[in-house]
Motif scaffolding. Structure first.
Motif, PDB file in Angstrom:
ATOM      1  N   LEU A  11     -93.079 -18.492   2.183  1.00  0.00           N
ATOM      2  CA  LEU A  11     -93.181 -19.581   3.256  1.00  0.00           C
ATOM      3  C   LEU A  11     -94.820 -19.630   3.687  1.00  0.00           C
ATOM      4  CD1 LEU A  11     -90.147 -18.798   5.490  1.00  0.00           C
ATOM      5  CD2 LEU A  11     -90.339 -20.547   3.917  1.00  0.00           C
ATOM      6  N   ALA A  12     -95.337 -18.588   3.469  1.00  0.00           N
ATOM      7  CA  ALA A  12     -96.988 -18.244   3.636  1.00  0.00           C
ATOM      8  C   ALA A  12     -97.586 -19.026   2.811  1.00  0.00           C
ATOM      9  CB  ALA A  12     -97.521 -17.031   3.776  1.00  0.00           C
ATOM     10  N   THR A  13     -97.122 -18.949   1.473  1.00  0.00           N
ATOM     11  CA  THR A  13     -97.896 -19.754   0.254  1.00  0.00           C
ATOM     12  C   THR A  13     -97.804 -21.289   0.500  1.00  0.00           C
ATOM     13  OG1 THR A  13     -97.000 -18.128  -1.206  1.00  0.00           O
ATOM     14  CG2 THR A  13     -97.744 -20.351  -2.072  1.00  0.00           C
ATOM     15  N   LEU A  14     -96.590 -21.848   1.045  1.00  0.00           N
ATOM     16  CA  LEU A  14     -96.497 -23.290   1.483  1.00  0.00           C
ATOM     17  C   LEU A  14     -97.272 -23.799   2.565  1.00  0.00           C
ATOM     18  CD1 LEU A  14     -94.891 -25.513   0.835  1.00  0.00           C
ATOM     19  CD2 LEU A  14     -93.017 -24.943   2.535  1.00  0.00           C
ATOM     20  N   MET A  22     -97.985 -24.972   9.078  1.00  0.00           N
ATOM     21  CA  MET A  22     -96.541 -25.467   8.869  1.00  0.00           C
ATOM     22  C   MET A  22     -96.236 -25.163   7.373  1.00  0.00           C
ATOM     23  SD  MET A  22     -95.002 -29.307   8.839  1.00  0.00           S
ATOM     24  CE  MET A  22     -95.251 -29.657  10.585  1.00  0.00           C
ATOM     25  N   PRO A  23     -95.111 -24.288   7.259  1.00  0.00           N
ATOM     26  CA  PRO A  23     -94.198 -23.806   8.247  1.00  0.00           C
ATOM     27  C   PRO A  23     -94.798 -22.533   9.141  1.00  0.00           C
ATOM     28  CG  PRO A  23     -93.595 -22.834   6.079  1.00  0.00           C
ATOM     29  CD  PRO A  23     -94.609 -24.009   6.049  1.00  0.00           C
ATOM     30  N   ASN A  24     -94.361 -22.376  10.337  1.00  0.00           N
ATOM     31  CA  ASN A  24     -94.857 -21.439  11.223  1.00  0.00           C
ATOM     32  C   ASN A  24     -94.109 -20.194  10.779  1.00  0.00           C
ATOM     33  OD1 ASN A  24     -94.567 -19.812  13.513  1.00  0.00           O
ATOM     34  ND2 ASN A  24     -96.048 -21.403  14.200  1.00  0.00           N
ATOM     35  N   LEU A  25     -94.741 -19.241  10.379  1.00  0.00           N
ATOM     36  CA  LEU A  25     -94.103 -17.900   9.944  1.00  0.00           C
ATOM     37  C   LEU A  25     -93.409 -17.176  11.202  1.00  0.00           C
ATOM     38  CD1 LEU A  25     -96.520 -15.997   7.598  1.00  0.00           C
ATOM     39  CD2 LEU A  25     -94.553 -17.711   7.139  1.00  0.00           C
ATOM     40  N   ILE A  26     -93.920 -17.223  12.421  1.00  0.00           N
ATOM     41  CA  ILE A  26     -93.389 -16.644  13.583  1.00  0.00           C
ATOM     42  C   ILE A  26     -92.082 -17.202  13.590  1.00  0.00           C
ATOM     43  CG2 ILE A  26     -93.420 -16.102  15.862  1.00  0.00           C
ATOM     44  CD1 ILE A  26     -95.500 -14.611  14.124  1.00  0.00           C
ATOM     45  N   THR A  27     -91.704 -18.548  13.685  1.00  0.00           N
ATOM     46  CA  THR A  27     -90.671 -19.080  13.991  1.00  0.00           C
ATOM     47  C   THR A  27     -89.700 -18.900  12.869  1.00  0.00           C
ATOM     48  OG1 THR A  27     -91.873 -21.081  15.389  1.00  0.00           O
ATOM     49  CG2 THR A  27     -89.468 -21.513  14.250  1.00  0.00           C
ATOM     50  N   ALA A  28     -89.900 -19.060  11.642  1.00  0.00           N
ATOM     51  CA  ALA A  28     -89.237 -18.792  10.553  1.00  0.00           C
ATOM     52  C   ALA A  28     -88.746 -17.309  10.382  1.00  0.00           C
ATOM     53  CB  ALA A  28     -90.187 -18.872   9.110  1.00  0.00           C
ATOM     54  N   ALA A  29     -89.467 -16.445  10.992  1.00  0.00           N
ATOM     55  CA  ALA A  29     -89.083 -14.839  10.899  1.00  0.00           C
ATOM     56  C   ALA A  29     -88.029 -14.834  11.983  1.00  0.00           C
ATOM     57  CB  ALA A  29     -89.950 -13.968  11.177  1.00  0.00           C
ATOM     58  N   GLN A  30     -88.044 -15.398  13.197  1.00  0.00           N
ATOM     59  CA  GLN A  30     -87.164 -15.393  14.288  1.00  0.00           C
ATOM     60  C   GLN A  30     -85.992 -16.351  13.729  1.00  0.00           C
ATOM     61  OE1 GLN A  30     -89.646 -17.019  17.165  1.00  0.00           O
ATOM     62  NE2 GLN A  30     -89.550 -15.242  18.341  1.00  0.00           N
ATOM     63  N   TYR A  53    -103.374 -10.738   6.597  1.00  0.00           N
ATOM     64  CA  TYR A  53    -103.309  -9.436   7.473  1.00  0.00           C
ATOM     65  C   TYR A  53    -103.063  -9.813   9.007  1.00  0.00           C
ATOM     66  CZ  TYR A  53    -104.734  -6.381   3.836  1.00  0.00           C
ATOM     67  OH  TYR A  53    -104.656  -5.518   2.804  1.00  0.00           O
ATOM     68  N   GLN A  54    -103.503 -11.011   9.391  1.00  0.00           N
ATOM     69  CA  GLN A  54    -103.398 -11.272  10.830  1.00  0.00           C
ATOM     70  C   GLN A  54    -101.951 -11.718  11.009  1.00  0.00           C
ATOM     71  OE1 GLN A  54    -105.189 -10.924  13.358  1.00  0.00           O
ATOM     72  NE2 GLN A  54    -103.626 -11.597  14.793  1.00  0.00           N
ATOM     73  N   ASP A  55    -101.149 -12.195   9.982  1.00  0.00           N
ATOM     74  CA  ASP A  55     -99.709 -12.501  10.006  1.00  0.00           C
ATOM     75  C   ASP A  55     -99.070 -10.976  10.171  1.00  0.00           C
ATOM     76  OD1 ASP A  55     -99.964 -15.133   9.412  1.00  0.00           O
ATOM     77  OD2 ASP A  55     -99.811 -14.907   7.315  1.00  0.00           O
ATOM     78  N   ALA A  56     -99.396 -10.220   9.319  1.00  0.00           N
ATOM     79  CA  ALA A  56     -98.964  -8.748   9.610  1.00  0.00           C
ATOM     80  C   ALA A  56     -98.660  -8.342  10.907  1.00  0.00           C
ATOM     81  CB  ALA A  56     -99.310  -7.754   8.846  1.00  0.00           C
ATOM     82  N   ARG A  57    -100.052  -8.290  11.542  1.00  0.00           N
ATOM     83  CA  ARG A  57    -100.175  -7.987  13.125  1.00  0.00           C
ATOM     84  C   ARG A  57     -99.293  -8.820  14.100  1.00  0.00           C
ATOM     85  NH1 ARG A  57    -105.680  -8.289  11.076  1.00  0.00           N
ATOM     86  NH2 ARG A  57    -106.379  -6.521  10.597  1.00  0.00           N
ATOM     87  N   GLU A  58     -99.231 -10.134  13.721  1.00  0.00           N
ATOM     88  CA  GLU A  58     -98.537 -11.020  14.675  1.00  0.00           C
ATOM     89  C   GLU A  58     -97.134 -10.860  14.615  1.00  0.00           C
ATOM     90  OE1 GLU A  58     -99.913 -14.951  14.009  1.00  0.00           O
ATOM     91  OE2 GLU A  58    -101.947 -14.571  15.211  1.00  0.00           O
ATOM     92  N   LEU A  59     -96.549 -10.482  13.406  1.00  0.00           N
ATOM     93  CA  LEU A  59     -95.177 -10.522  13.109  1.00  0.00           C
ATOM     94  C   LEU A  59     -94.519  -9.191  13.871  1.00  0.00           C
ATOM     95  CD1 LEU A  59     -94.963 -11.718   9.544  1.00  0.00           C
ATOM     96  CD2 LEU A  59     -93.765 -12.631  11.421  1.00  0.00           C
ATOM     97  N   LEU A  82    -101.089   1.505   9.341  1.00  0.00           N
ATOM     98  CA  LEU A  82    -101.268   2.429  10.358  1.00  0.00           C
ATOM     99  C   LEU A  82    -101.249   1.728  11.750  1.00  0.00           C
ATOM    100  CD1 LEU A  82    -103.584   5.124   8.835  1.00  0.00           C
ATOM    101  CD2 LEU A  82    -101.235   5.435   9.168  1.00  0.00           C
ATOM    102  N   GLN A  83    -102.106   0.477  11.596  1.00  0.00           N
ATOM    103  CA  GLN A  83    -102.353  -0.160  12.629  1.00  0.00           C
ATOM    104  C   GLN A  83    -100.894  -0.751  13.279  1.00  0.00           C
ATOM    105  OE1 GLN A  83    -104.882  -3.687  12.462  1.00  0.00           O
ATOM    106  NE2 GLN A  83    -104.798  -4.217  14.561  1.00  0.00           N
ATOM    107  N   VAL A  84    -100.359  -1.504  12.209  1.00  0.00           N
ATOM    108  CA  VAL A  84     -99.037  -2.357  12.662  1.00  0.00           C
ATOM    109  C   VAL A  84     -98.084  -1.349  12.783  1.00  0.00           C
ATOM    110  CG1 VAL A  84     -97.574  -3.991  11.508  1.00  0.00           C
ATOM    111  CG2 VAL A  84     -99.854  -4.379  11.406  1.00  0.00           C
ATOM    112  N   GLN A  85     -97.949  -0.256  12.114  1.00  0.00           N
ATOM    113  CA  GLN A  85     -96.643   0.615  12.358  1.00  0.00           C
ATOM    114  C   GLN A  85     -95.301  -0.118  12.129  1.00  0.00           C
ATOM    115  OE1 GLN A  85     -96.973   3.806  15.193  1.00  0.00           O
ATOM    116  NE2 GLN A  85     -99.045   3.591  15.235  1.00  0.00           N
ATOM    117  N   PRO A  86     -95.064  -0.605  10.877  1.00  0.00           N
ATOM    118  CA  PRO A  86     -93.706  -1.361  10.628  1.00  0.00           C
ATOM    119  C   PRO A  86     -92.678  -0.072  10.689  1.00  0.00           C
ATOM    120  CG  PRO A  86     -94.788  -1.101   8.713  1.00  0.00           C
ATOM    121  CD  PRO A  86     -95.746  -0.572   9.672  1.00  0.00           C
ATOM    122  N   THR A  87     -91.395  -0.770  10.338  1.00  0.00           N
ATOM    123  CA  THR A  87     -90.403   0.093  10.418  1.00  0.00           C
ATOM    124  C   THR A  87     -90.370   0.951   9.018  1.00  0.00           C
ATOM    125  OG1 THR A  87     -89.000  -1.483  11.363  1.00  0.00           O
ATOM    126  CG2 THR A  87     -87.784   0.371  10.593  1.00  0.00           C
TER     127      THR A  87
END
Length: 237
Positions: A11-14, A22-30, A53-59, A82-87
């Motif tokens: 989706l990010a490639t598109l 477009m497509p918006n990754l935030i909306t898509a993830a939700q 990298y900013q996508d990773a932070r925003e998600l 380390l900054q984002v601390q995902p699951t």
């Protein structure tokens, strides 16, 4: 039930192809989570050709299920995680110019390096997983690194299955049994699809999570994203 984590790289490639949002990754993830997926996976690369990298932070502030970040643990990637601390962080030994992941770690050769990186992440309570080929020796080697899980690299299974060879699942079953024996959690990913996922799930014991992106997005072009996610969930029961 095996959990489904949807990789949204495509989706990010598109989105990046037009330079807008477009497509918006935030909306898509939700939406993907709303359709029933139990996780979101991203695989940022140093050149940021799809996930930035900013996508990773925003998600981080959006994903309410499991958030999995994959990548080669170069320093830039380590700092991001380390900054984002995902699951979960999944360590993948891909070259910077690789189109996609194409091999698992040699967990014996790279034991010291992996151990150091894994300790860094676990100190922040981030679950760790190592991308490995379906080789019991590599599974045993993973234990010594201190990782929580392994992710089996499933391309060879997908190729064999497409050729009508269901015996291609045998190495994965053996690796899964070894993982159970040594106490490692088990994930899997790469070229899994609606066609081959049900048989893989049936044959591979202890499968906790699959990460699927390319096939799922391609299938969604024809069948619709919500429909495809629910088709995967049915096969993973």
């Amino acid at each position: 039930m095996t959990k489904l984590s949807v990789n949204i790289n495509k989706l990010a490639t598109l989105r990046n192809a037009r330079g807008g949002n477009m497509p918006n990754l935030i909306t898509a993830a939700q939406d993907i989570e709303g359709f029933g997926a139990q996780g979101i996976t991203i695989h940022p690369r140093p050149d940021e050709r799809h996930i930035k990298y900013q996508d990773a932070r925003e998600l981080k502030g959006i994903v309410s299920t499991e958030y999995n970040i994959e990548g080669n643990p170069v320093q830039k990637f380590i700092d991001l995680v380390l900054q984002v601390q995902p699951t979960q962080v999944t360590l993948v030994p891909d070259a910077e110019d690789a189109i996609t992941s194409n091999a698992g770690w040699d967990t014996i050769k790279h034991k010291d390096f992996l151990s150091e990186v894994i300790q860094t992440f676990k100190a922040k309570d981030i679950r760790t997983s190592i991308f490995v080929d379906p080789d019991p020796k590599m599974v045993e080697g993973a234990v010594a690194t201190g990782t929580d899980r392994i992710e089996l690299y499933t391309e060879s299974y997908a190729v064999a299955y497409a050729q009508g060879n269901k015996n291609g699942v045998k190495p994965f079953k053996e690796a899964a049994l070894k993982a159970q024996e040594v106490g490692l959690g088990l994930n899997a990913g790469h070229d899994l699809s609606l066609d081959n996922i049900k048989f893989f799930k049936q044959e591979v014991p202890g499968l906790l999570e699959v990460s699927i992106g390319h096939a799922l997005i391609c299938e969604s072009l024809y069948l619709g994203l919500e429909n495809v996610i629910n088709m995967y969930l049915e096969r993973l029961k």
